[in-house]
Design a protein around this motif. Sequence first.
Motif, PDB file in Angstrom:
ATOM      1  N   TYR A 222       0.832  -1.195   0.000  1.00 45.59           N
ATOM      2  CA  TYR A 222       0.000   0.000   0.000  1.00 45.59           C
ATOM      3  C   TYR A 222       0.872   1.252   0.000  1.00 45.59           C
ATOM      4  CZ  TYR A 222       1.034   1.063   4.899  1.00 45.59           C
ATOM      5  OH  TYR A 222       1.656   1.395   6.067  1.00 45.59           O
ATOM      6  N   ASP A 223       0.264   2.350  -0.387  1.00 49.50           N
ATOM      7  CA  ASP A 223       0.877   3.669  -0.387  1.00 49.50           C
ATOM      8  C   ASP A 223       0.194   4.468   0.715  1.00 49.50           C
ATOM      9  OD1 ASP A 223       1.634   6.279  -0.843  1.00 49.50           O
ATOM     10  OD2 ASP A 223       1.165   6.286  -2.985  1.00 49.50           O
ATOM     11  N   SER A 224       0.962   4.985   1.662  1.00 51.55           N
ATOM     12  CA  SER A 224       0.336   5.687   2.793  1.00 51.55           C
ATOM     13  C   SER A 224      -0.394   6.952   2.357  1.00 51.55           C
ATOM     14  CB  SER A 224       1.383   6.037   3.859  1.00 51.55           C
ATOM     15  OG  SER A 224       2.340   6.941   3.340  1.00 51.55           O
ATOM     16  N   SER A 226      -2.585   6.872   0.331  1.00 51.11           N
ATOM     17  CA  SER A 226      -3.945   6.362   0.148  1.00 51.11           C
ATOM     18  C   SER A 226      -4.667   6.133   1.474  1.00 51.11           C
ATOM     19  CB  SER A 226      -3.895   5.039  -0.635  1.00 51.11           C
ATOM     20  OG  SER A 226      -3.335   5.235  -1.907  1.00 51.11           O
ATOM     21  N   THR A 228      -3.550   4.913   5.429  1.00 52.56           N
ATOM     22  CA  THR A 228      -3.200   3.609   5.982  1.00 52.56           C
ATOM     23  C   THR A 228      -4.408   2.884   6.559  1.00 52.56           C
ATOM     24  OG1 THR A 228      -0.964   4.388   6.473  1.00 52.56           O
ATOM     25  CG2 THR A 228      -1.735   2.434   7.665  1.00 52.56           C
ATOM     26  N   LYS A 231      -6.389   1.124   3.852  1.00 57.21           N
ATOM     27  CA  LYS A 231      -5.706  -0.038   3.287  1.00 57.21           C
ATOM     28  C   LYS A 231      -5.593  -1.186   4.286  1.00 57.21           C
ATOM     29  CE  LYS A 231      -4.737   1.220  -0.938  1.00 57.21           C
ATOM     30  NZ  LYS A 231      -5.225   0.456  -2.103  1.00 57.21           N
ATOM     31  N   SER A 302      -5.302  -8.301   0.456  1.00 61.02           N
ATOM     32  CA  SER A 302      -5.808  -6.952   0.691  1.00 61.02           C
ATOM     33  C   SER A 302      -7.078  -7.052   1.530  1.00 61.02           C
ATOM     34  CB  SER A 302      -6.119  -6.241  -0.635  1.00 61.02           C
ATOM     35  OG  SER A 302      -6.744  -4.994  -0.392  1.00 61.02           O
ATOM     36  N   HIS A 304      -8.643  -4.537   2.674  1.00 63.18           N
ATOM     37  CA  HIS A 304      -9.003  -3.126   2.612  1.00 63.18           C
ATOM     38  C   HIS A 304     -10.388  -2.868   3.196  1.00 63.18           C
ATOM     39  CE1 HIS A 304     -10.523  -5.004  -1.143  1.00 63.18           C
ATOM     40  NE2 HIS A 304     -11.588  -4.269  -0.868  1.00 63.18           N
ATOM     41  N   GLU A 307     -12.156   0.289  -1.658  1.00 61.12           N
ATOM     42  CA  GLU A 307     -11.285   0.480  -2.818  1.00 61.12           C
ATOM     43  C   GLU A 307     -12.016   1.254  -3.911  1.00 61.12           C
ATOM     44  OE1 GLU A 307      -8.336   0.271  -3.565  1.00 61.12           O
ATOM     45  OE2 GLU A 307      -7.335  -1.203  -2.318  1.00 61.12           O
TER      46      GLU A 307
END
Length: 421
Positions: A222-224, A226, A228, A231, A302, A304, A307
């Motif tokens: 994941y990209d923070s 986005s 945390t 995600k 994932s 999540h 999304e």
Amino acid sequence: MVENWIVRWAYRCKPILLQLFPLSWLKKIKKRIIQSGYKKQTVWQRQSYQQGMYPEGINLIGSIRAETGLGQSCRLVANSLFHSHYPFIIYNYQQAGSLRQTDSSWDTYIKKKCLYNVNLIHINPHEWGIAWLQMDRSIWDGRYNIGFWLWELEEFPEEWLPCFQGMDEIWTPSEFTSRSIRKKTELPVYTIPYGMEAELEEGYGRSEFGLPEEAFLFLMMYDSNSITERKNPLGVIRAFQKAFSIENRKVGLVIKGDWSEKKETEKWKDLFCGYQTIYMIADTFEKKRVNSLIACVDAVVSLHRAEGFGLVLAEAMFLGIPTIATNWSSNTEFMNSEIACMVDYSLVEIEEDQGPFRKGEHWADADLEQAAEYMKKLAEDREFGREMAEKAKKQIRQVLSVEQAAEKIDRRMEEIRKKRI
């Protein structure tokens, strides 16, 4: 324009500003600038689209060089445009606050001016206030403006409604997102899914990432930027710990994030609770190398909470890697229980603001016990995983092909052309 100068100055001086001021204070200032942009948009009188003012074609406006999920989204859209029948150029918007702008794969298409009559604006609403202040108004005048937006919840934020000002229609990569936006606008909203691709870096295997060769490895990435909490890497860690004992060295979990501060790194190590088979990768990689990391693990997970598409999952399926995912939001449009391990969930209320995700809204809370069972199943039954991944690979290359994405763009562009003649 004063705001334009302030935004550009802040972007250039960001490393110094981070040393002088708390991050929380800088975020408040950025929010005020965005809100200022929103207010100015509500009274802005845009020159409407004029047939023949510019040649037929598409100006893709976005952070095409950014090493982020949104950057990759923009590159996938560019690839679909490349396979369409319409000429296009790319106007690279250097998003304020981007970590890296180093992807050069589409540099030959980048121009300093917008040449064509249609703008495809790949800038999400939460950044649109700043982008609008940064760029010259003439870019938007006399053209047909399409916003390409992603959003993860069922309700589109009220504070973003000014972003519709100046837009002629909206495109999204998922019907889930389109439904959310349609509730708040009378503008046309169309779903144009990505055309998937996933090029690999030659010669990159587990050793290049410092990972064990023999263990069965799960990957959570994941990209923070986005958020945390959305995600939910903590959920993946807890599910892994439920599935496998601390003594089991045959199975491992790889967490690929971007923790730049030592304090953040230490916090994550505390969450591992002594597990030596949980591996952290904190570097920012070029996209081919990221794909190579996906390709060298045994499964992608994932859990999540929401999304707007689910790029990592789609990329894993494209590469033939088994997947485990929360059975809610946009990823369910290309995933199902026949080709992936779909985890049950409960919709829960967001208890406090998480970036743009506001308190009182709802998102998914994945069933960690079921996720743990899926993890054990994949680790113990390799054939089950291989068969599922092969079916997923075949399906994803059909339903998310570049050809179908280009065809949808061509069809919609022709409808726009006929409507405006």
